[in-house]
Scaffold this motif. Structure first.
Motif, PDB file in Angstrom:
ATOM      1  N   LYS A 121      45.519 -19.484   1.027  1.00  0.00           N
ATOM      2  CA  LYS A 121      46.623 -20.345   0.654  1.00  0.00           C
ATOM      3  C   LYS A 121      47.858 -20.024   1.492  1.00  0.00           C
ATOM      4  N   LEU A 122      47.651 -19.392   2.624  1.00  0.00           N
ATOM      5  CA  LEU A 122      48.767 -18.964   3.443  1.00  0.00           C
ATOM      6  C   LEU A 122      49.478 -20.143   4.089  1.00  0.00           C
ATOM      7  N   THR A 123      50.796 -20.030   4.168  1.00  0.00           N
ATOM      8  CA  THR A 123      51.570 -21.025   4.901  1.00  0.00           C
ATOM      9  C   THR A 123      51.476 -20.709   6.387  1.00  0.00           C
ATOM     10  N   GLU A 124      51.916 -21.641   7.193  1.00  0.00           N
ATOM     11  CA  GLU A 124      51.898 -21.400   8.637  1.00  0.00           C
ATOM     12  C   GLU A 124      52.736 -20.172   8.989  1.00  0.00           C
ATOM     13  N   ALA A 125      53.882 -20.022   8.362  1.00  0.00           N
ATOM     14  CA  ALA A 125      54.749 -18.871   8.624  1.00  0.00           C
ATOM     15  C   ALA A 125      54.054 -17.567   8.252  1.00  0.00           C
ATOM     16  N   GLU A 126      53.330 -17.557   7.121  1.00  0.00           N
ATOM     17  CA  GLU A 126      52.609 -16.353   6.712  1.00  0.00           C
ATOM     18  C   GLU A 126      51.479 -16.025   7.680  1.00  0.00           C
ATOM     19  N   LEU A 127      50.787 -17.057   8.157  1.00  0.00           N
ATOM     20  CA  LEU A 127      49.727 -16.816   9.139  1.00  0.00           C
ATOM     21  C   LEU A 127      50.289 -16.217  10.416  1.00  0.00           C
ATOM     22  N   ILE A 128      51.419 -16.725  10.864  1.00  0.00           N
ATOM     23  CA  ILE A 128      52.072 -16.188  12.066  1.00  0.00           C
ATOM     24  C   ILE A 128      52.500 -14.744  11.828  1.00  0.00           C
ATOM     25  N   GLU A 129      53.064 -14.470  10.650  1.00  0.00           N
ATOM     26  CA  GLU A 129      53.477 -13.107  10.308  1.00  0.00           C
ATOM     27  C   GLU A 129      52.279 -12.178  10.268  1.00  0.00           C
ATOM     28  N   ASP A 130      51.193 -12.625   9.629  1.00  0.00           N
ATOM     29  CA  ASP A 130      49.988 -11.820   9.554  1.00  0.00           C
ATOM     30  C   ASP A 130      49.421 -11.513  10.933  1.00  0.00           C
ATOM     31  N   LEU A 131      49.407 -12.519  11.803  1.00  0.00           N
ATOM     32  CA  LEU A 131      48.908 -12.301  13.164  1.00  0.00           C
ATOM     33  C   LEU A 131      49.790 -11.320  13.922  1.00  0.00           C
ATOM     34  N   ALA A 132      51.091 -11.416  13.731  1.00  0.00           N
ATOM     35  CA  ALA A 132      52.018 -10.528  14.411  1.00  0.00           C
ATOM     36  C   ALA A 132      51.846  -9.087  13.949  1.00  0.00           C
ATOM     37  N   ASN A 133      51.453  -8.895  12.701  1.00  0.00           N
ATOM     38  CA  ASN A 133      51.284  -7.560  12.143  1.00  0.00           C
ATOM     39  C   ASN A 133      49.874  -7.016  12.304  1.00  0.00           C
ATOM     40  N   ALA A 134      48.980  -7.797  12.859  1.00  0.00           N
ATOM     41  CA  ALA A 134      47.573  -7.370  12.988  1.00  0.00           C
ATOM     42  C   ALA A 134      47.401  -6.344  14.089  1.00  0.00           C
TER      43      ALA A 134
END
Length: 84
Positions: free
Chosen positions: A71-84
């Motif tokens: 249920k991630l928003t686009e912003a959360e997906l970008i944040e998650d990718l940046a923190n991966a």
């Protein structure tokens, strides 16, 4: 920094749940984190920190509680990718 919050649980409730105070504390933190995530108030990363568990484990727990993991928003997906 961390804050400590104290709640009072009746002995009858602990007995009914058949759980130790320590396990109940961990469970309450997890359930609250899941609910805050579900309400959109915490990201998956922030909710995992709130629950005191690794993010990967938090994501698996979402499914255990019937909450949509993706249920991630686009912003959360970008944040998650940046923190991966």
């Amino acid at each position: 920094m961390t804050q400590e919050i104290t709640i009072t649980i009746p002995d009858e409730s602990l007995s009914a749940l058949e759980i130790t105070p320590e396990k109940l504390t961990a469970e309450i933190r997890l359930i609250a984190a899941i609910k805050y995530y579900e309400m959109g108030r915490l990201s998956t990363g922030a909710a995992a920190v709130f629950a005191g568990i690794p993010k990967v484990l938090f994501l698996t727990k979402l499914g255990d509680y019937g909450v949509n993991t993706f249920k991630l928003t686009e912003a959360e997906l970008i944040e998650d990718l940046a923190n991966a």
